[in-house]
Write an enzyme that holds these catalytic residues in place. Structure first.
Site, PDB file in Angstrom:
ATOM      1  N   ASN A  34       0.836  -1.197   0.000  1.00 40.52           N
ATOM      2  CA  ASN A  34       0.000   0.000   0.000  1.00 40.52           C
ATOM      3  C   ASN A  34       0.874   1.251   0.000  1.00 40.52           C
ATOM      4  O   ASN A  34       2.100   1.152   0.007  1.00 40.52           O
ATOM      5  CB  ASN A  34      -0.945  -0.039   1.213  1.00 40.52           C
ATOM      6  CG  ASN A  34      -0.172  -0.156   2.509  1.00 40.52           C
ATOM      7  OD1 ASN A  34       0.548   0.748   2.895  1.00 40.52           O
ATOM      8  ND2 ASN A  34      -0.296  -1.305   3.175  1.00 40.52           N
ATOM      9  N   ARG A  35       0.252   2.414   0.002  1.00 45.88           N
ATOM     10  CA  ARG A  35       0.984   3.669  -0.192  1.00 45.88           C
ATOM     11  C   ARG A  35       1.601   4.243   1.082  1.00 45.88           C
ATOM     12  O   ARG A  35       2.097   5.362   1.076  1.00 45.88           O
ATOM     13  CB  ARG A  35       0.058   4.720  -0.819  1.00 45.88           C
ATOM     14  CG  ARG A  35      -0.375   4.371  -2.220  1.00 45.88           C
ATOM     15  CD  ARG A  35      -1.199   5.510  -2.826  1.00 45.88           C
ATOM     16  NE  ARG A  35      -1.808   5.119  -4.087  1.00 45.88           N
ATOM     17  CZ  ARG A  35      -1.141   5.081  -5.249  1.00 45.88           C
ATOM     18  NH1 ARG A  35       0.133   5.405  -5.307  1.00 45.88           N
ATOM     19  NH2 ARG A  35      -1.768   4.701  -6.350  1.00 45.88           N
TER      20      ARG A  35
END
Ligand code: C5P
Length: 223
Positions: A30-31
């Site tokens: 994920n970011r």
């Protein structure tokens, strides 16, 4: 000591986005940059704590004086948190834990099928680390995070209750300058039976200071 409000305290911080292997060269993640958790670890150390940072990223400099435990997957993070939790006074769970992982991680690199057809990845849920810790809580003060793109307060309030947290730090990651990757953040602090408190847009170091000061004021340090 007033200058070192976290002296003699064991602070456990998790940071970064976990990586769930698909095969030896690919993963799902994920970011999350890990910057918020690293800032919490740095400020906790500055406030006098003995700090262990369980990190799922290796992209950031480790704050001076902080013990580092490297992990990759949600399963590894779970093992590391469980090992440290019994001797922890304050847990700040800033890691962005993958909610799902591939059912199987292939031993060899997955090749394109000869017919160039679609590839389906089957995912399974990872354990919710905070939820499984809740029944093991003795005197630990536990801080969770919630990154939301909509219905911030409703979702955050539910997480505070379901994960039995002492403090939940909610950020609306759809707003510019808030949450993932940047050096600034704006959060809403939620505590059981108290009105939510929204901070200004501040540096992640200032947000970390606000979180830890709120935890101390809320009884994280036992007499
Ligand atoms: O439910 P959600 O993932 O938004 O909850 C965020 C909080 O829960 C964060 O503090 C995160 O570190 C923690 N979490 C966890 N185990 C998971 C997923 C999230 O402890 N599997």
């Amino acid at each position: 000591t007033p200058n070192l409000p976290l002296a003699h305290q064991h602070v456990l911080v998790t940071a970064g986005g976990t990586r769930e292997a698909i095969d030896p060269v690919r993963y799902i993640s994920n970011r999350s940059s890990g910057k918020m958790g690293y800032a919490v670890a740095q400020v906790a150390r500055e406030m006098g704590a003995d700090v262990t940072l369980i990190s799922a990223t290796d992209q950031l400099p480790v704050p001076v004086g902080v013990h580092l435990v490297k992990v990759a997957s949600a399963a590894e993070l779970l093992t590391a948190v469980n090992a440290a939790f019994p001797t922890t006074n304050l847990l700040v769970m800033a890691a962005a834990v993958s909610d799902y992982r591939p059912v199987q991680s292939a031993d060899q690199k997955i090749k394109k099928p000869a017919d160039h057809g679609d590839l389906t990845l089957q995912l399974t849920e990872t354990p919710d680390i905070l939820k499984q810790l809740a029944p093991q809580k003795t005197s630990q003060y536990v801080v969770g995070f919630a990154a939301e793109t909509q219905h911030l307060l409703t979702n955050a309030q539910r997480k505070l209750t379901q994960k039995r947290l002492d403090l939940l730090v909610a950020n609306d990651v759809s707003k510019p300058g808030v949450g993932f990757n940047g050096d600034t953040n704006q959060v809403t602090l939620l505590r059981p039976n108290q009105e939510p408190v929204k901070t200004a847009l501040l540096s992640k170091i200032e947000i970390a200071r606000t979180i830890l000061t709120t935890a101390v004021a809320g009884g994280a340090v036992k007499a």
